[in-house]
Design an enzyme around this catalytic site. Structure first.
Site, PDB file in Angstrom:
ATOM      1  N   GLY A  42      29.384  52.396  36.969  1.00 25.21           N
ATOM      2  CA  GLY A  42      28.544  53.550  36.281  1.00 25.21           C
ATOM      3  C   GLY A  42      26.966  53.409  36.436  1.00 25.21           C
ATOM      4  O   GLY A  42      26.309  54.234  36.873  1.00 25.21           O
ATOM      5  N   LYS A  43      26.603  52.060  36.298  1.00 29.24           N
ATOM      6  CA  LYS A  43      25.288  51.913  36.413  1.00 29.24           C
ATOM      7  C   LYS A  43      24.707  51.774  37.951  1.00 29.24           C
ATOM      8  O   LYS A  43      23.674  52.104  38.371  1.00 29.24           O
ATOM      9  CB  LYS A  43      24.911  50.595  35.668  1.00 29.24           C
ATOM     10  CG  LYS A  43      25.040  50.618  34.172  1.00 29.24           C
ATOM     11  CD  LYS A  43      24.922  49.192  33.425  1.00 29.24           C
ATOM     12  CE  LYS A  43      25.118  49.539  32.103  1.00 29.24           C
ATOM     13  NZ  LYS A  43      26.598  49.535  31.685  1.00 29.24           N
ATOM     14  N   CYS A  96      27.382  41.999  37.360  1.00 30.54           N
ATOM     15  CA  CYS A  96      28.399  42.518  36.507  1.00 30.54           C
ATOM     16  C   CYS A  96      28.692  44.101  36.549  1.00 30.54           C
ATOM     17  O   CYS A  96      28.934  44.499  35.624  1.00 30.54           O
ATOM     18  CB  CYS A  96      28.486  42.105  35.161  1.00 30.54           C
ATOM     19  SG  CYS A  96      28.224  40.042  35.029  1.00 30.54           S
ATOM     20  N   ALA A  97      28.717  44.484  37.909  1.00 29.51           N
ATOM     21  CA  ALA A  97      28.454  45.945  38.158  1.00 29.51           C
ATOM     22  C   ALA A  97      29.813  46.797  38.070  1.00 29.51           C
ATOM     23  O   ALA A  97      29.763  47.888  37.519  1.00 29.51           O
ATOM     24  CB  ALA A  97      27.956  46.003  39.825  1.00 29.51           C
ATOM     25  N   ALA A  98      30.940  46.189  38.307  1.00 26.76           N
ATOM     26  CA  ALA A  98      32.195  46.936  38.039  1.00 26.76           C
ATOM     27  C   ALA A  98      32.448  47.810  36.749  1.00 26.76           C
ATOM     28  O   ALA A  98      32.110  46.796  35.964  1.00 26.76           O
ATOM     29  CB  ALA A  98      33.393  46.171  38.703  1.00 26.76           C
ATOM     30  N   PRO A  99      32.983  48.822  36.732  1.00 24.07           N
ATOM     31  CA  PRO A  99      33.446  49.659  37.658  1.00 24.07           C
ATOM     32  C   PRO A  99      32.338  50.697  38.409  1.00 24.07           C
ATOM     33  O   PRO A  99      32.801  51.473  39.152  1.00 24.07           O
ATOM     34  CB  PRO A  99      34.352  50.573  36.896  1.00 24.07           C
ATOM     35  CG  PRO A  99      33.909  50.570  35.472  1.00 24.07           C
ATOM     36  CD  PRO A  99      33.458  49.216  35.272  1.00 24.07           C
ATOM     37  N   CYS A 119      27.314  45.267  25.509  1.00 22.91           N
ATOM     38  CA  CYS A 119      28.039  46.422  24.953  1.00 22.91           C
ATOM     39  C   CYS A 119      28.700  45.598  23.496  1.00 22.91           C
ATOM     40  O   CYS A 119      30.009  45.445  23.304  1.00 22.91           O
ATOM     41  CB  CYS A 119      29.239  47.033  25.699  1.00 22.91           C
ATOM     42  SG  CYS A 119      30.449  46.017  26.274  1.00 22.91           S
TER      43      CYS A 119
END
Length: 431
Positions: free
Chosen positions: A252-253, A247-250, A363
């Site tokens: 930052g991580k 679940c990487a987008a957008p 979050c």
């Protein structure tokens, strides 16, 4: 059919005062959020079509402030009307956005009134005009902090106590600062109005145009709330090891991990969000293997040394910047997200090497998506263990809980501008 009748979806009506179309867009936007439960960023695309960038931004600002102060504005409307207006009647909706402009955005009164009345054409225009006139004459004022929706206040009070409600309302009532994450340690001397709260981090006061900040084109940093940066920090240096950023987008991580020396595979189901991730990687010059895939069906070709699962969630933790979320999310939404998170966690356990690390993050300010999720996971996977997060791994003022999990709450770093609500747990796979 009367050939003179204008289409109902027409963006502009001849004879309307200038700016009415912008307010009409704000009205549509609030309606899409409250009635259909659409996220603001998605609803805004349809609601603001045909507007200039400046008018689009203003329509979103009106909608945002209407939602942020809606509980208090509704109380004002109810106190001023002898017979309570129905929740979904158009006159209440128009009064909400008009009073938000008057009392929060400090828009000129004549512009607010003149653009509000066409929005209730065929309805109680005299009532709307009378209330707006009274608000000016009596110099109505909003309270010092915006009240949370009653259902949210009750839910959070039960989970975190009444003190949390006061800190959440204070956080909701002021614009959050801008946090920047860096690929290399910044020279704070070059940022006179910034403060550093952690390595590779700077915090700026709200109001900066991000694209005009030093080093934007060079790609040495990206915008990322401090709380959101903590999950990747807890994996440490990569030293060439492999990590799946799920679940990487957008991105930052993904960028944090790549900058820390991890070989990153970034996976997300949204093609549009992956475009933003690719743009971010191109601007920063960082490298990652980007994959499009639904994690309920996608699987890697081989196991990774570590996994970062920033799971889909209710997003109630980012309410400061997304005031719509507290009006959209209900108990059933939280339960649905918790079920999805459990399914994703179960799949991710198969993708990490023996003895490897899995970071779970959301979050969310809901225990069902954090503490309760991990409690259930460890019960069902007794061979997995919790790797306690230590205070010395975190910025000053942020502490893990007694189990070694991290829960960020609105009161943390309040004097420095606060932070989003997050839950993070670090898990170790069996050997």
């Amino acid at each position: 059919m009367n050939d003179q009748r204008r289409p109902r979806n027409r963006r502009h009506t001849e004879g309307d005062p200038p700016g009415t179309g912008t307010r009409r867009a704000a009205l549509r936007l609030v309606d899409a959020i409250l009635r259909r439960g659409d996220p603001l960023e998605i609803a805004s695309h349809a609601a603001t079509q045909g507007l200039s960038p400046a008018d689009r931004a203003f329509a979103i600002a009106i909608a945002s402030e209407s939602l942020r102060w809606m509980t208090d504005i509704d109380a004002m409307i109810d106190d001023a009307t002898p017979q309570q207006l129905p929740e979904d009647v158009k006159s209440r909706a128009v009064l909400r956005i008009a009073l938000a402009q008057l009392l929060s955005l400090n828009s000129p009164a004549h512009a607010v009134v003149s653009t509000a009345l066409p929005l209730v054409a065929g309805g109680p225009r005299r009532l709307v005009h009378a209330l707006l006139s009274r608000a000016q004459k009596e110099e109505w004022r909003l309270p010092p902090t915006a009240s949370l929706p009653e259902s949210v206040a009750e839910r959070w009070s039960e989970q975190w106590g009444d003190d949390m409600i006061a800190s959440a309302e204070a956080a909701w009532s002021s614009a959050p600062p801008i946090d920047l994450s860096f690929a290399a340690e910044p020279q704070i001397e070059g940022w006179p109005d910034a403060q550093s709260l952690a390595p590779l981090h700077l915090r700026l006061p709200r109001g900066h145009a991000v694209e005009s900040l030093p080093g934007f084109e060079e790609g040495g940093w990206w915008v990322q709330d401090l709380a959101a940066s903590l999950a990747a920090r807890l994996l440490g240096k990569g030293d060439g090891r492999t990590v799946l950023d799920l679940c990487a987008a957008p991105g930052g991580k993904t960028m944090q991990l790549a900058a820390a020396g991890w070989h990153v595979t970034a996976v997300d189901a949204s093609a549009k969000r992956l475009e933003r991730l690719a743009d971010n990687l191109a601007r920063t010059g960082l490298q990652a293997d980007v994959k499009k895939g639904d994690l309920l069906h996608w699987q890697p070709k081989e196991q990774a040394d570590a996994i970062l699962l920033d799971a889909p969630c209710s997003a109630t933790g980012i309410f400061r910047r997304h005031p719509d979320v507290l009006h959209r999310v209900e108990g059933r939404n939280i339960a649905e997200m918790a079920d999805l998170q459990a399914r994703l966690l179960n799949r991710a356990t198969k993708w990490v090497k023996p003895g490897g690390t899995l970071i779970y993050a959301t979050c969310s300010l809901e225990r069902a998506e954090g503490e309760e999720q991990i409690e259930t996971f460890l019960y069902e996977h007794p061979q997995w263990t919790l790797s306690p997060i230590r205070a010395d791994e975190l910025p000053a003022g942020i502490t893990p809980d007694e189990q070694g999990q991290l829960r960020t709450l609105p009161h943390m770093l309040a004097e420095q501008g606060g932070m989003d609500g997050f839950f993070i747990a670090r898990l170790i796979a069996p050997n």
